[in-house]
Scaffold this motif. Sequence first.
Motif, PDB file in Angstrom:
ATOM      1  N   THR A  23     -34.246  29.492 -45.426  1.00 33.84           N
ATOM      2  CA  THR A  23     -34.768  28.226 -44.925  1.00 33.84           C
ATOM      3  C   THR A  23     -33.865  27.069 -45.320  1.00 33.84           C
ATOM      4  OG1 THR A  23     -36.735  26.789 -44.840  1.00 33.84           O
ATOM      5  CG2 THR A  23     -36.269  27.894 -46.941  1.00 33.84           C
ATOM      6  N   GLY A  25     -33.032  22.532 -44.075  1.00 39.10           N
ATOM      7  CA  GLY A  25     -33.306  21.403 -43.203  1.00 39.10           C
ATOM      8  C   GLY A  25     -34.585  20.669 -43.543  1.00 39.10           C
ATOM      9  N   SER A  26     -34.879  19.656 -42.734  1.00 37.24           N
ATOM     10  CA  SER A  26     -36.098  18.880 -42.882  1.00 37.24           C
ATOM     11  C   SER A  26     -36.528  18.417 -41.498  1.00 37.24           C
ATOM     12  CB  SER A  26     -35.874  17.673 -43.803  1.00 37.24           C
ATOM     13  OG  SER A  26     -34.882  16.811 -43.268  1.00 37.24           O
ATOM     14  N   PRO A  29     -41.190  21.900 -38.496  1.00 39.76           N
ATOM     15  CA  PRO A  29     -40.791  23.277 -38.794  1.00 39.76           C
ATOM     16  C   PRO A  29     -40.633  24.130 -37.543  1.00 39.76           C
ATOM     17  CG  PRO A  29     -43.111  22.968 -39.273  1.00 39.76           C
ATOM     18  CD  PRO A  29     -42.573  21.619 -38.919  1.00 39.76           C
ATOM     19  N   ALA A  51     -31.124  22.810 -38.037  1.00 41.08           N
ATOM     20  CA  ALA A  51     -31.560  22.327 -39.353  1.00 41.08           C
ATOM     21  C   ALA A  51     -31.222  20.856 -39.580  1.00 41.08           C
ATOM     22  CB  ALA A  51     -30.948  23.186 -40.455  1.00 41.08           C
ATOM     23  N   HIS A  54     -34.655  19.769 -37.958  1.00 38.27           N
ATOM     24  CA  HIS A  54     -35.868  20.543 -38.189  1.00 38.27           C
ATOM     25  C   HIS A  54     -35.808  21.264 -39.530  1.00 38.27           C
ATOM     26  CE1 HIS A  54     -37.466  20.251 -34.026  1.00 38.27           C
ATOM     27  NE2 HIS A  54     -36.181  20.121 -33.717  1.00 38.27           N
ATOM     28  N   THR A  55     -36.970  21.606 -40.044  1.00 33.90           N
ATOM     29  CA  THR A  55     -37.049  22.579 -41.129  1.00 33.90           C
ATOM     30  C   THR A  55     -37.003  23.949 -40.474  1.00 33.90           C
ATOM     31  OG1 THR A  55     -38.401  21.108 -42.487  1.00 33.90           O
ATOM     32  CG2 THR A  55     -38.431  23.457 -43.028  1.00 33.90           C
ATOM     33  N   VAL A  57     -36.746  28.077 -40.483  1.00 40.87           N
ATOM     34  CA  VAL A  57     -37.035  29.292 -41.231  1.00 40.87           C
ATOM     35  C   VAL A  57     -36.530  30.473 -40.420  1.00 40.87           C
ATOM     36  CG1 VAL A  57     -38.812  30.739 -42.276  1.00 40.87           C
ATOM     37  CG2 VAL A  57     -39.070  28.240 -42.283  1.00 40.87           C
ATOM     38  N   HIS A 108     -46.253  25.412 -44.049  1.00 41.94           N
ATOM     39  CA  HIS A 108     -46.249  25.037 -42.639  1.00 41.94           C
ATOM     40  C   HIS A 108     -47.469  25.638 -41.931  1.00 41.94           C
ATOM     41  CE1 HIS A 108     -42.265  23.802 -43.674  1.00 41.94           C
ATOM     42  NE2 HIS A 108     -41.796  25.032 -43.760  1.00 41.94           N
TER      43      HIS A 108
END
Length: 305
Positions: A23, A25-26, A29, A51, A54-55, A57, A108
Amino acid sequence: MDSLSGFATVDVDVDGVRVHARTAGSGPPVLLLHGYPQTHVMWHRVAPVLAKRHTVVLADLRGYGDSDRPADEPGGAAGDAAGSSTHAAYSKRAMAADQVGLMRALGHERFAVVGHDRGARVTHRLCLDHPEAVTRAAVLDVAPTRHVLHHVDLALARTYEHWFFLSQENDLPERLIGSDPGGYLRAKLDAWSAVPGAFDEAALAEYVRCFSDPAVVHASCEDYRAAVTVDLALDDADAAAGRRVEAPLLVLWGARGFVGAAYDVEAVWQEYAADVTARSLDCGHFLPEEAPEATTTALLEFLTP
């Protein structure tokens, strides 16, 4: 891989199944799910760009990569004769529940999900079983499992022969693939791709490392056995009840691949989802590796409208 060096590694226990993920980023999600016979590494050209907004995964499906390979149901450890299994341990329902549990463990409750190939089938089931969790969804280079199996023809049998080979109710597929898993994997990637040199050698090495584990080979066969048994039964029941994907759905496929040649992809998915955006990309089956820039652009436009 260097391109994923900024991604933290996490291993989450979801009801006794360890799900391996990366995982970074921020922002909103998004969960990315790989296909057969690969791992989360297949997103290495797409995930770092996503990333930035976005977050992200990246998860290995159960049975694949470095996630757990649960025992068959009922009884029997992975590697036993497939005929003793109900295949429920590798249903898309079980795989989708894993991923919802992973995302919740990471904080999330609601998220977007993008799946390629087998991961797209998990994405479809996740949207049906957990609609409250899904903000948006994208499926890459698939027609719905139910549509595929109810429209089998010579072209499908010749191009997707692995559906019928891997789903055999014995251990013959495991034995044959196990004689040269790396050779089998590379042959499949070559057969389904249309862009020469699309696969990064480090990514290929990672796929081969994981696929060389006999338990992964067995689990991947169970994935396909589930498709023609428990998954099809669930899909037929949903169709009979009129259940469809309600979240906005992006459908992408390779213009030079089998899916685009065999199906009216947009029309088919409109039967299974309420809000479909669809387009083809100039590549074969492996969009994130054959056409990473176009794939990333399409995803960003859809995920951040």
